[in-house]
Design a protein around this motif. Sequence first.
Motif, PDB file in Angstrom:
ATOM      1  N   MET A   1       6.316   8.595  -7.585  1.00 52.29           N
ATOM      2  CA  MET A   1       5.135   8.389  -6.768  1.00 52.29           C
ATOM      3  C   MET A   1       5.264   7.031  -6.067  1.00 52.29           C
ATOM      4  O   MET A   1       5.105   5.993  -6.678  1.00 52.29           O
ATOM      5  N   HIS A   2       5.587   7.066  -4.789  1.00 52.16           N
ATOM      6  CA  HIS A   2       5.737   5.825  -4.040  1.00 52.16           C
ATOM      7  C   HIS A   2       4.409   5.342  -3.457  1.00 52.16           C
ATOM      8  O   HIS A   2       4.343   4.278  -2.850  1.00 52.16           O
ATOM      9  N   GLU A   3       3.345   6.099  -3.656  1.00 53.20           N
ATOM     10  CA  GLU A   3       2.039   5.696  -3.144  1.00 53.20           C
ATOM     11  C   GLU A   3       1.583   4.360  -3.725  1.00 53.20           C
ATOM     12  O   GLU A   3       0.928   3.580  -3.033  1.00 53.20           O
ATOM     13  N   LEU A   4       1.954   4.078  -4.965  1.00 58.25           N
ATOM     14  CA  LEU A   4       1.579   2.792  -5.554  1.00 58.25           C
ATOM     15  C   LEU A   4       2.256   1.650  -4.799  1.00 58.25           C
ATOM     16  O   LEU A   4       1.627   0.628  -4.508  1.00 58.25           O
ATOM     17  N   VAL A   6       3.097   1.746  -1.678  1.00 60.35           N
ATOM     18  CA  VAL A   6       2.387   1.687  -0.393  1.00 60.35           C
ATOM     19  C   VAL A   6       1.096   0.896  -0.562  1.00 60.35           C
ATOM     20  O   VAL A   6       0.756   0.041   0.270  1.00 60.35           O
ATOM     21  N   VAL A   7       0.375   1.151  -1.636  1.00 60.61           N
ATOM     22  CA  VAL A   7      -0.868   0.423  -1.900  1.00 60.61           C
ATOM     23  C   VAL A   7      -0.588  -1.067  -2.059  1.00 60.61           C
ATOM     24  O   VAL A   7      -1.326  -1.904  -1.529  1.00 60.61           O
ATOM     25  N   PHE A   8       0.484  -1.421  -2.752  1.00 59.30           N
ATOM     26  CA  PHE A   8       0.821  -2.842  -2.910  1.00 59.30           C
ATOM     27  C   PHE A   8       1.111  -3.492  -1.557  1.00 59.30           C
ATOM     28  O   PHE A   8       0.735  -4.643  -1.320  1.00 59.30           O
ATOM     29  N   ASP A  46      -5.986   7.545  -5.538  1.00 66.76           N
ATOM     30  CA  ASP A  46      -5.944   7.230  -6.976  1.00 66.76           C
ATOM     31  C   ASP A  46      -5.281   5.876  -7.222  1.00 66.76           C
ATOM     32  O   ASP A  46      -5.775   5.071  -8.015  1.00 66.76           O
ATOM     33  N   CYS A  47      -4.173   5.631  -6.556  1.00 65.52           N
ATOM     34  CA  CYS A  47      -3.469   4.348  -6.712  1.00 65.52           C
ATOM     35  C   CYS A  47      -4.322   3.198  -6.200  1.00 65.52           C
ATOM     36  O   CYS A  47      -4.348   2.118  -6.790  1.00 65.52           O
TER      37      CYS A  47
END
Length: 118
Positions: A1-4, A6-8, A46-47
Amino acid sequence: MHELGVVFHIIDDLKSVVDENKIEKIDKVTVELGEVSTVIPHFLTDCWKWASDKQDFIKGTELLIETIPAITQCEDCGKQYGTIAHGRICPFCQSERTYLVQGNEFMIKEIEVSDDEN
């Protein structure tokens, strides 16, 4: 999950804005997300909830996601069409000589802060 990840990156960009503009709290962030980007909206949300709770300047900040439709252009007939519905092959002339015009984007569109001065 690379969304985290992206969020960072979003948080890093927001931190720069906060520092440059002496902002204490961001109320809302709107991002534009292409329909065929590799980011999955509900994973991103979610992230965001998890990561934003750990930063005072965005704790409780609302994340809005605006979808940018994926549009493909045909090099042979010049027409554009919806990428999701038709994929890579032009529905007008059946050509495979096509390219994505939009729909792979991911960017911060808007940052909202309240006018309240403490």
